[in-house]
Design an enzyme around this catalytic site. Structure first.
Site, mmCIF file in Angstrom:
data_model
loop_
_atom_site.group_PDB
_atom_site.id
_atom_site.type_symbol
_atom_site.label_atom_id
_atom_site.label_comp_id
_atom_site.label_asym_id
_atom_site.label_seq_id
_atom_site.Cartn_x
_atom_site.Cartn_y
_atom_site.Cartn_z
ATOM 1 C CD GLU A 22 -2.535 1.143 2.656
ATOM 2 O OE1 GLU A 22 -3.324 0.661 2.506
ATOM 3 O OE2 GLU A 22 -1.745 2.590 3.525
ATOM 4 C CB VAL A 25 -1.476 10.207 -3.296
ATOM 5 C CG1 VAL A 25 -1.171 12.072 -3.559
ATOM 6 C CG2 VAL A 25 -2.543 9.748 -3.338
ATOM 7 C CB ALA A 143 -17.310 0.765 3.279
ATOM 8 C CE1 TYR A 289 -2.744 -1.138 4.952
ATOM 9 C CE2 TYR A 289 -2.367 -2.146 7.288
ATOM 10 C CZ TYR A 289 -3.477 -1.612 6.197
ATOM 11 O OH TYR A 289 -4.781 -2.596 6.623
#
Ligand code: FAD
Length: 327
Positions: A22, A25, A143, A289
């Site tokens: 992952e 930005v 979600a 991550y």
């Protein structure tokens, strides 16, 4: 290609667990360029099954030099990486959701992680009382609703993942309700789960059993957070209301001021946790991550014996593309 198909295909050909990375930005143009270089280097050296790009918390992307969709599009169609785009509901009018989905579709991306999103003020566990948020006009509350919308709009084009919480969601204390809401997301069309980070392997394995007993049968992908510094380790665990097992504290607390030792011991603890999770038989893929860092995730994979062999490189269609060599 859809993540779910990729994982299934790999499973049929090899028992070796797979992994993914992952990224988020970066804030500056230079940061984005550095990230593209890093993604490419990490791909070349490790062959992840896919990468994913987060959606900026609260849907507020105005402070970033590029949007998640631009990053997804470049990673998918220029770098040739199988990419999954995170997409959230918070601060997202329907029009913006439509634009993001269309851009992902046009770039060839076939994977979305559909999320409610962190409220603009941050997660409930951050101690900030102001975690209430307003649903946008025409937007989505949960979600589950976003998953259903994507399915209704794009049929089977996307594999849709959803977030799952082995230690519960900070805003919902009931295990029963957390499980029910997870099942609702899968019933709405989600085809894989990616979990919140955790350090308690025993609890994770018990939760996987509970997920299966509840009738949720899509792939469970554990989210693995490397330990880089003691302060970041404690802060992230606190953010997500994550239990830290005593043996982690016993090992790390006495050396907390020595970053290098914390990295070494922390990596060994995370590797041991991953091994236990893989041995449980509930999972065959690890999602790292990266926090946009290169070394920490690769060292974990190396210690687990999951980095590719010569043969894996020969069999990989993307690493063999002639234009990749000139990158
Ligand atoms: P939901 O499943 O919609 O749940 C949100 C809350 O509503 C929970 O408390 C749940 O218990 C409750 N709830 C759900 N359904 C119902 C219902 N039917 N009735 C009543 N209550 C209900 N955040 C970002 O901003 N950007 C990212 O890129 C991002 N990536 C993430 C990736 C992973 C793997 C994970 C685990 C989390 C990520 N997050 C991200 C954080 C996530 O957005 C937050 O944890 C958020 O608070 C919940 O998102 P969700 O998709 O799980 O929401």
């Amino acid at each position: 290609m859809k993540i779910t198909d990729k994982l299934q295909q790999h499973k049929e050909g090899s028992p070796k667990p797979t992994f993914s990375f992952e990224y988020f930005v970066p804030k500056t143009t230079q940061g984005v360029q550095n990230l593209y270089d890093r993604m490419d280097r990490m791909y070349q050296s490790s062959l992840p099954q896919f990468i994913d790009i987060t959606w900026n918390a609260g849907g507020n992307a105005s402070k970033l030099s590029q949007s998640s969709t631009e990053l997804v599009s470049t990673a998918q169609s220029v770098l040739g990486l199988e990419t999954c785009m995170h997409l959230t509901c918070t601060n997202m009018p329907r029009e913006q959701i439509d634009d993001a989905l269309k851009e992902a579709y046009d770039s060839g991306c076939q994977n979305i992680l559909a999320l409610r999103g962190d409220p603009p003020a941050g997660p409930a566990s951050s101690g900030d009382d102001n975690c209430e948020w307003e649903q946008c006009a025409g937007g989505f509350r949960y979600a589950r609703d976003l998953v259903k919308y994507i399915r209704d709009s794009y049929g089977d084009h996307f594999a849709i993942g959803v977030a799952a919480y082995p230690e519960g969601h900070p805003e919902e204390p009931s295990d029963e309700l957390n499980m029910r809401y997870l099942k609702e997301k899968v019933d709405a069309g989600a085809t894989f789960l990616i979990t919140q980070m955790f350090y308690d392997a025993q609890n994770f394995v018990e939760w996987c059993k509970a997920v299966r007993d509840y009738g949720i049968d899509v792939p469970i992908i554990p989210g693995i957070m490397p330990i880089t510094t003691y302060a970041a380790f404690l802060r992230r665990a606190q953010w997500g209301n994550i239990n830290i097992p005593q043996h982690f504290l016993d090992k790390l607390d006495p050396i907390k001021d020595d970053d290098e030792l914390v990295r070494q011991f922390g990596t060994d603890l995370v590797v041991e946790m991953c091994q236990r999770v893989l041995n449980s038989g509930y999972v065959s893929h690890l999602h790292l991550y990266t926090m946009n860092l290169e070394k920490a995730p690769l060292i974990i994979l190396d210690k687990l014996g999951l980095l590719p062999t010569e043969q894996d490189f020969t069999n990989d269609p993307v690493s063999l593309l002639p234009w990749r060599k000139s990158l």
